[in-house]
Motif scaffolding. Structure first.
Motif, short mmCIF file in Angstrom:
data_model
loop_
_atom_site.label_atom_id
_atom_site.label_comp_id
_atom_site.label_asym_id
_atom_site.label_seq_id
_atom_site.Cartn_x
_atom_site.Cartn_y
_atom_site.Cartn_z
N PHE A 183 1.49 0.88 -11.75
CA PHE A 183 1.10 -0.47 -11.28
C PHE A 183 0.42 -1.28 -12.38
N GLY A 184 -0.15 -0.58 -13.38
CA GLY A 184 -0.91 -1.27 -14.42
C GLY A 184 -0.07 -1.67 -15.63
N GLN A 185 1.25 -1.55 -15.54
CA GLN A 185 2.11 -1.83 -16.69
C GLN A 185 3.07 -2.99 -16.42
N SER A 186 3.46 -3.66 -17.50
CA SER A 186 4.63 -4.54 -17.50
C SER A 186 4.62 -5.58 -16.39
N ARG B 7 -1.57 -1.27 -4.21
CA ARG B 7 -2.62 -0.25 -4.11
C ARG B 7 -2.03 1.11 -3.80
N ALA B 8 -2.57 2.13 -4.46
CA ALA B 8 -2.21 3.51 -4.13
C ALA B 8 -3.32 4.06 -3.25
N HIS C 223 3.35 -7.61 4.07
CA HIS C 223 2.59 -6.37 3.84
C HIS C 223 3.50 -5.16 4.07
N LEU C 224 3.67 -4.36 3.04
CA LEU C 224 4.48 -3.15 3.14
C LEU C 224 3.58 -1.94 2.96
N ASP D 28 0.86 -1.18 0.00
CA ASP D 28 0.00 0.00 0.00
C ASP D 28 0.90 1.23 0.00
N VAL D 29 0.71 2.10 -0.97
CA VAL D 29 1.50 3.33 -1.03
C VAL D 29 0.58 4.49 -0.64
N VAL D 30 0.90 5.13 0.47
CA VAL D 30 0.08 6.23 0.98
C VAL D 30 0.67 7.54 0.42
N THR D 31 -0.14 8.23 -0.39
CA THR D 31 0.39 9.37 -1.14
C THR D 31 -0.70 10.40 -1.43
N ILE D 32 -0.26 11.63 -1.67
CA ILE D 32 -1.21 12.66 -2.13
C ILE D 32 -1.46 12.51 -3.63
#
Ligand code: SAM
Length: 227
Positions: free
Chosen positions: A19-22, A36-37, A106-107, A6-10
């Protein structure tokens, strides 16, 4: 169990495309990773979505407030969660760090913006801080993307080709850089593939490879210590 990140970001939009590539997309599709963003604005305390405030003691710029970040992490935390703050002041992120993180379940990556993050987030909430290099970026989304990519490609089966695919790469074998690599044609623009690779003599090719690794590391990265 997939590795969940999970990346917590503005700026969740900076990560969603990535995340949707390659390979990351493939890792998610095959069930090896769940990426997940998390939009930090969902945890703001006012209708304007305020996430920053003036730093105590003055100084230029704004700082990210602690409350929304704490609440975001509390909503995500589960047994085994490791919380990592992206910071230019963190420990340098290296291949061995990626190997270590690939074993977690889980990171949660915390991304700063503006002048950075209230120190209490870093002191109380984060298990560690990681830097992707000695330069300052505008926010932590790219560092989180870099770390995610380096970790996810190490998960079993993600690259195909088994362990082989990653274990002979740079920084892995004795901490050395990988050797030069060639494919066909055997001569291109006057430059020939080294004969040691063309003879089908595996022992000779292995010796050439090891010498190359030592030589390239000494030339390109004399700062790397051989392990
Ligand atoms: C403009 S930077 C803050 C820099 C901070 N004022 C300092 O001088 O150490 C904003 C955010 O970007 C992220 N960031 C910037 N550079 C980074 C790097 N090299 N490695 C990891 N994260 C970085 C961090 O999340 C940081 O909180």
């Amino acid at each position: 169990m997939p590795l969940r990140i999970d990346v917590v970001t503005i700026f969740p939009g900076m990560l969603e495309g990535f995340f949707g590539q390659s390979i990351l997309r493939r890792a998610a599709a095959m069930g090896a990773a769940e990426l997940r963003a998390i939009d930090l604005r969902d945890f703001a305390h006012d209708a304007r979505g305020t996430l920053d405030d003036k730093p105590y003691g003055g100084g230029a710029g704004m700082l990210m407030k602690p409350e929304p970040i704490f609440e975001a992490v509390e909503s995500l935390r589960r047994p085994g969660t490791r919380v990592i703050a992206m910071s230019p002041q963190g420990r340098p992120f290296r291949q061995e760090t990626a190997r270590r993180l690939a074993k977690e379940s889980h990171l949660v990556f915390l991304c700063g913006h503006y002048e950075g993050i209230d120190e209490r987030v870093l002191e109380i909430l984060a298990d560690e801080q990681l830097s992707i290099g000695d330069y300052v970026l505008t926010n932590g989304a790219l560092p989180a993307a870099v770390v995610t990519d380096a970790v996810v490609r190490l998960l079993p089966g993600v690259l195909g080709g088994g362990e082989e695919a990653t274990e002979h790469e740079s920084f892995e074998e004795d901490g050395l850089l990988e050797q030069a690599q060639y494919t066909r044609p055997p001569v291109w623009r006057g430059q020939a593939v080294p004969p040691a690779l063309l003879r089908g003599d595996h022992a000779q090719a292995a010796r050439w490879r090891k010498n190359q690794m030592l030589d390239r590391t000494a030339r390109h990265r004399p700062d790397l210590k051989q392990r």
